[in-house]
Design a protein around this motif. Structure first.
Motif, short mmCIF file in Angstrom:
data_model
loop_
_atom_site.label_atom_id
_atom_site.label_comp_id
_atom_site.label_asym_id
_atom_site.label_seq_id
_atom_site.Cartn_x
_atom_site.Cartn_y
_atom_site.Cartn_z
N LEU A 1 3.70 0.67 2.90
CA LEU A 1 3.10 -0.15 3.96
C LEU A 1 2.81 -1.53 3.37
CD1 LEU A 1 1.89 -0.15 6.89
CD2 LEU A 1 -0.32 0.36 5.81
N PHE B 1 -7.18 -8.16 7.75
CA PHE B 1 -5.86 -7.59 7.55
C PHE B 1 -5.10 -7.45 8.86
CE2 PHE B 1 -5.68 -6.10 3.15
CZ PHE B 1 -7.00 -6.22 2.76
N GLY B 2 -3.79 -7.57 8.75
CA GLY B 2 -2.92 -7.21 9.86
C GLY B 2 -2.66 -5.71 9.84
N PRO B 3 -1.99 -5.20 10.88
CA PRO B 3 -1.75 -3.76 10.98
C PRO B 3 -0.70 -3.24 10.02
CG PRO B 3 -0.68 -4.89 12.78
CD PRO B 3 -1.46 -5.93 12.03
N GLN C 1 0.85 -1.19 0.00
CA GLN C 1 0.00 0.00 0.00
C GLN C 1 0.88 1.24 0.00
OE1 GLN C 1 -2.67 0.77 3.41
NE2 GLN C 1 -4.24 1.44 1.97
N PHE D 1 -16.87 -4.97 -2.51
CA PHE D 1 -16.59 -4.83 -1.09
C PHE D 1 -16.32 -3.37 -0.74
CE2 PHE D 1 -15.79 -9.22 0.34
CZ PHE D 1 -15.66 -9.88 -0.87
N GLU E 1 -0.87 -17.07 -6.74
CA GLU E 1 -0.86 -15.79 -7.43
C GLU E 1 0.48 -15.12 -7.19
OE1 GLU E 1 -4.18 -14.86 -8.61
OE2 GLU E 1 -3.16 -13.40 -9.87
N ALA F 1 -5.16 -1.32 10.14
CA ALA F 1 -5.51 -2.27 9.09
C ALA F 1 -6.88 -1.95 8.52
CB ALA F 1 -5.52 -3.69 9.67
N LEU G 1 -2.00 -6.19 -4.91
CA LEU G 1 -1.83 -7.57 -4.49
C LEU G 1 -0.49 -8.08 -5.00
CD1 LEU G 1 -3.09 -10.13 -3.22
CD2 LEU G 1 -4.01 -10.66 -5.49
N LEU H 1 0.98 -4.98 3.84
CA LEU H 1 -0.13 -5.55 4.60
C LEU H 1 -0.26 -7.04 4.30
CD1 LEU H 1 -2.76 -2.76 3.89
CD2 LEU H 1 -1.89 -3.34 6.15
N ASN I 1 1.72 -11.51 -8.74
CA ASN I 1 1.38 -10.45 -9.67
C ASN I 1 2.60 -9.70 -10.18
OD1 ASN I 1 -1.30 -11.01 -9.74
ND2 ASN I 1 -1.96 -9.27 -8.52
N LYS J 1 -1.97 7.17 -1.54
CA LYS J 1 -2.89 7.59 -2.60
C LYS J 1 -2.93 6.66 -3.79
CE LYS J 1 -2.63 12.39 -1.17
NZ LYS J 1 -2.42 13.80 -1.53
N LYS J 2 -2.52 5.42 -3.59
CA LYS J 2 -2.60 4.42 -4.66
C LYS J 2 -3.44 3.25 -4.20
CE LYS J 2 1.82 5.20 -6.98
NZ LYS J 2 3.09 4.56 -7.39
N PRO J 3 -4.04 2.50 -5.13
CA PRO J 3 -4.79 1.30 -4.74
C PRO J 3 -3.89 0.26 -4.11
CG PRO J 3 -5.27 1.94 -7.00
CD PRO J 3 -4.10 2.75 -6.57
N LEU J 4 -4.48 -0.55 -3.27
CA LEU J 4 -3.76 -1.70 -2.75
C LEU J 4 -3.28 -2.57 -3.92
CD1 LEU J 4 -5.96 -2.99 0.22
CD2 LEU J 4 -3.63 -2.15 0.35
N GLU K 1 -14.74 -12.11 3.57
CA GLU K 1 -13.96 -10.91 3.81
C GLU K 1 -12.53 -11.30 4.10
OE1 GLU K 1 -16.40 -10.41 7.71
OE2 GLU K 1 -14.54 -9.29 8.01
N GLN K 2 -11.65 -10.37 3.83
CA GLN K 2 -10.25 -10.55 4.17
C GLN K 2 -9.98 -9.82 5.48
OE1 GLN K 2 -7.55 -9.65 0.94
NE2 GLN K 2 -8.68 -10.92 -0.50
N GLY L 1 -9.77 0.19 -5.34
CA GLY L 1 -9.67 1.63 -5.58
C GLY L 1 -8.60 2.21 -4.67
N ALA L 2 -8.26 3.47 -4.91
CA ALA L 2 -7.22 4.13 -4.14
C ALA L 2 -7.72 4.61 -2.78
CB ALA L 2 -6.64 5.30 -4.93
N TYR M 1 -14.32 -1.41 2.53
CA TYR M 1 -13.51 -1.55 3.73
C TYR M 1 -13.27 -0.16 4.30
CZ TYR M 1 -12.20 -6.46 2.97
OH TYR M 1 -12.21 -7.83 2.84
#
Lengths: 114, 109
Positions: free
Chosen positions: A88, A105-107, A37, B33, A56, B42, A45, A90, A58, A40-43, A102-103, B100-101, B35
């Motif tokens: 970051l 997440f850790g901190p 992460q 989803f 997977e 998290a 994978l 995750l 990527n 300002k960008k998407p997560l 649902e997933q 998404g961001a 979140y």
């Protein structure tokens, strides 16, 4: 411990160092994930493991190497990173094969590459 | 290509209502989803929609229109603790989440 834990929470490393990130889930799940992460960008994978098998990858650079010794633990081994790898990281887990699952997440580990 | 669009930042007042929109373009679709992610924490699951319509969960509701490739998250009776980023993610035909961001929501007193 409950949920998903990650260590360390913060890591500063030089470009020539080798370090590892650790993730552990206490939820009995059999799918685990690594995400990157950036601000300002998407997560993004990075890797997915189902029942300890990598399903997977990527197009992640080889300087990131995952390891999943069992369904509860996931590692991300880092070597010769670049400053743009600062982000970051995750870890998440879920029930494998459950579409609406649902997933959890850790901190995260805040990584800074100098 | 696959894409998720949501506003970068929104501001709302405590006690008010806010709607965070999300549009998606994916190869196939197996659900959407939402979140919530507080700063330094998290992401945590809020909702999952796969059928058209509105699903309500307390102060939070999520809406989906598959024909329009559109979803929104509705937050009512806003509280200061709702200040967070809200992430929209669509599940594509390969059951891969496209994220998404995120929308940073700022709540003012």
């Amino acid at each position: 411990e409950t949920g998903v834990t990650q260590t360390p929470r913060h890591l500063v490393m030089g470009m020539t160092n080798k370090k590892s990130l650790k993730c552990e889930q206490h939820l009995g799940h059999n799918a685990m994930y690594w995400y990157k992460q950036s601000a300002k960008k998407p997560l993004e994978l990075m890797f997915v493991y189902n029942f300890k098998e990598q399903t997977e990858n990527n197009s992640v650079p080889s300087r990131f190497s995952p390891e999943c010794p069992n369904s509860s633990h996931l590692f991300l081994h880092l070597h010769t990173l670049q400053p743009e790898d600062s982000a970051l990281y995750l870890c998440a887990s879920s029930e494998a094969g459950e579409v609406s699952g649902e997933q959890y997440f850790g901190p995260g580990t805040r990584l800074t590459v100098t | 290509g696959q894409n998720i669009d949501q506003p970068t930042e929104m501001t709302a007042t405590e006690g008010a209502i806010v709607q965070i929109n999300c549009t998606y373009q994916t190869s196939g679709f197996n659900g959407l989803f939402w979140y919530q992610q507080h700063a330094g924490e998290a992401p945590t699951f809020l909702s999952y929609n796969v059928l058209d319509g509105l699903e309500e969960k307390g102060r939070f509701s999520s809406f989906l229109s598959r024909s329009k490739g559109y979803s929104y998250l509705l937050l009512k009776e806003l509280q200061m603790k709702d200040s967070a980023s809200y992430l929209c993610a669509a599940l594509d035909s390969n059951y891969q989440l496209i994220w998404g961001a995120g929308t940073k929501l700022i709540i003012k007193p």
